[in-house]
Motif scaffolding. Structure first.
Motif, PDB file in Angstrom:
ATOM      1  N   SER A 155       0.945  -1.078  -0.023  1.00 57.53           N
ATOM      2  CA  SER A 155       0.025  -0.014  -0.065  1.00 57.53           C
ATOM      3  C   SER A 155       0.864   1.263  -0.202  1.00 57.53           C
ATOM      4  N   TRP A 156       2.003   1.080   0.553  1.00 56.55           N
ATOM      5  CA  TRP A 156       3.040   2.462   0.762  1.00 56.55           C
ATOM      6  C   TRP A 156       3.472   2.550  -0.486  1.00 56.55           C
ATOM      7  N   VAL A 157       3.947   1.656  -1.155  1.00 57.77           N
ATOM      8  CA  VAL A 157       4.583   1.625  -2.630  1.00 57.77           C
ATOM      9  C   VAL A 157       3.576   2.329  -3.469  1.00 57.77           C
ATOM     10  N   LEU A 158       2.408   1.877  -3.543  1.00 55.97           N
ATOM     11  CA  LEU A 158       1.272   2.468  -4.299  1.00 55.97           C
ATOM     12  C   LEU A 158       0.955   3.886  -3.943  1.00 55.97           C
ATOM     13  N   ASP A 159       0.883   4.164  -3.035  1.00 52.86           N
ATOM     14  CA  ASP A 159       0.645   5.483  -2.137  1.00 52.86           C
ATOM     15  C   ASP A 159       1.044   5.724  -0.828  1.00 52.86           C
ATOM     16  N   PRO A 160       2.340   6.462  -0.748  1.00 50.71           N
ATOM     17  CA  PRO A 160       2.874   6.746   0.387  1.00 50.71           C
ATOM     18  C   PRO A 160       2.127   7.523   1.405  1.00 50.71           C
TER      19      PRO A 160
END
Length: 229
Positions: free
Chosen positions: A146-151
Motif C-alpha cells: 500500500s505504501w509503494v502504491l500510495d505513500p
C-alpha cells in the motif's frame, strides 16, 4: 481481558469461529502456519479456536479504551491506532501507557509512525525490544505494498529506515516499560529537558486519568512546568 467498543466484534471473537478466508492473506498465502494449527479445530470451511488448548481463555468485554481501567503486565493494541486521528492516537497511547505496569510489555502494531515515535520517544518510559523487528515489519506485505502504491495512505507502512535517529522507536512494535529512570548526562540541558518532559507527561497522564488529584501531584506538575521554562 480482550476489549472492543463494538458488541458485535466482541461476540464474534468470543465465539472464536472463522472461515478459511479469514486465514488467507491478500496474495493467497495461508495465515495458519503449522506451528499454530494445533490451536484450532476444523469443521469443513469453518475454523474454531480450540478452547481445550488454552490454559487461561481470554475474557471478552465490551469496553472503551479511553475509559478502561486496570494495570496489566502486557497490553496488545494491534491495528487500532491507525484508524484514529493523530490527536486521538496520542490520547490512546497515553491511556495504554497508564494500563502497562512497570516492567510490562506494550505491543503496538499498525500505528501512525509520527505519533508513535513522538509519544514514546518523548516520554522515555518505553524501551524498544528489537527482537525480530525487521522480520515483523517485512511480514506486513499488504501494508508495505500500500505504501509503494500510495505513500500517503493511512495504512501504508514504509520500509525501515535506520538512518533516522528515532528509528528504533518509530519502527518497533514491541516495548518494555522501564519507568522514569534517567540515563543521560545531567550536564546536558537538552537531554535533561527531554527527560523532565517525559516525567511531566507521565504525571499529566495520571492526573487526567483520575477524577481528582491531590495537591501534591498538582504541585509536582507545576514545578516541572517551571523547570522546563
Amino acid at each position: 481481558t480482550a476489549i472492543d467498543i463494538d458488541a458485535e466484534n466482541i461476540a464474534g471473537a468470543s465465539a472464536g469461529i472463522y472461515t478459511s478466508a479469514d486465514f488467507t492473506d491478500f496474495d493467497g498465502t495461508s495465515l495458519l502456519p503449522e506451528e499454530t494449527a494445533g490451536y484450532f479445530l476444523r469443521h469443513g470451511d469453518l475454523i474454531q479456536v480450540d478452547p481445550g488448548t488454552l490454559r487461561n481463555p481470554p475474557y471478552f468485554k465490551v469496553a472503551d479504551l479511553f475509559r478502561h481501567e486496570g494495570l496489566y503486565d502486557a497490553v496488545i493494541c494491534n491495528n487500532v491506532l491507525i484508524h484514529f486521528s493523530d490527536a486521538a492516537a496520542g490520547q490512546a497511547l497515553a491511556r495504554l501507557d497508564l494500563l502497562v505496569s512497570d516492567g510490562g510489555i506494550l505491543v503496538v502494531g499498525g500505528a501512525p509512525l509520527d505519533v508513535l515515535a513522538g509519544y514514546l520517544g518523548a516520554r522515555r518510559t518505553f524501551t524498544p525490544i528489537e527482537t525480530a523487528m525487521e522480520a515483523i515489519w517485512e511480514d506486513w506485505k499488504g501494508d508495505r505494498q500500500s505504501w509503494v502504491l500510495d505513500p500517503g495512505s493511512y495504512v501504508g507502512m514504509p520500509p525501515i529506515d535506520q538512518t533516522l535517529p528515532d528509528w528504533k522507536v518509530r519502527f518497533c512494535t514491541l516495548f518494555r516499560k522501564e519507568g522514569l529512570g534517567f540515563e543521560g548526562s545531567r550536564q546536558d540541558p537538552e537531554e535533561l529537558g527531554r527527560w523532565l518532559g517525559g516525567v511531566e507527561g507521565a504525571l499529566q497522564g495520571v492526573a487526567q486519568g483520575q477524577a481528582a488529584i491531590s495537591g501534591s501531584a498538582r504541585t509536582i506538575v507545576e514545578y516541572l512546568d517551571d523547570l522546563l521554562k
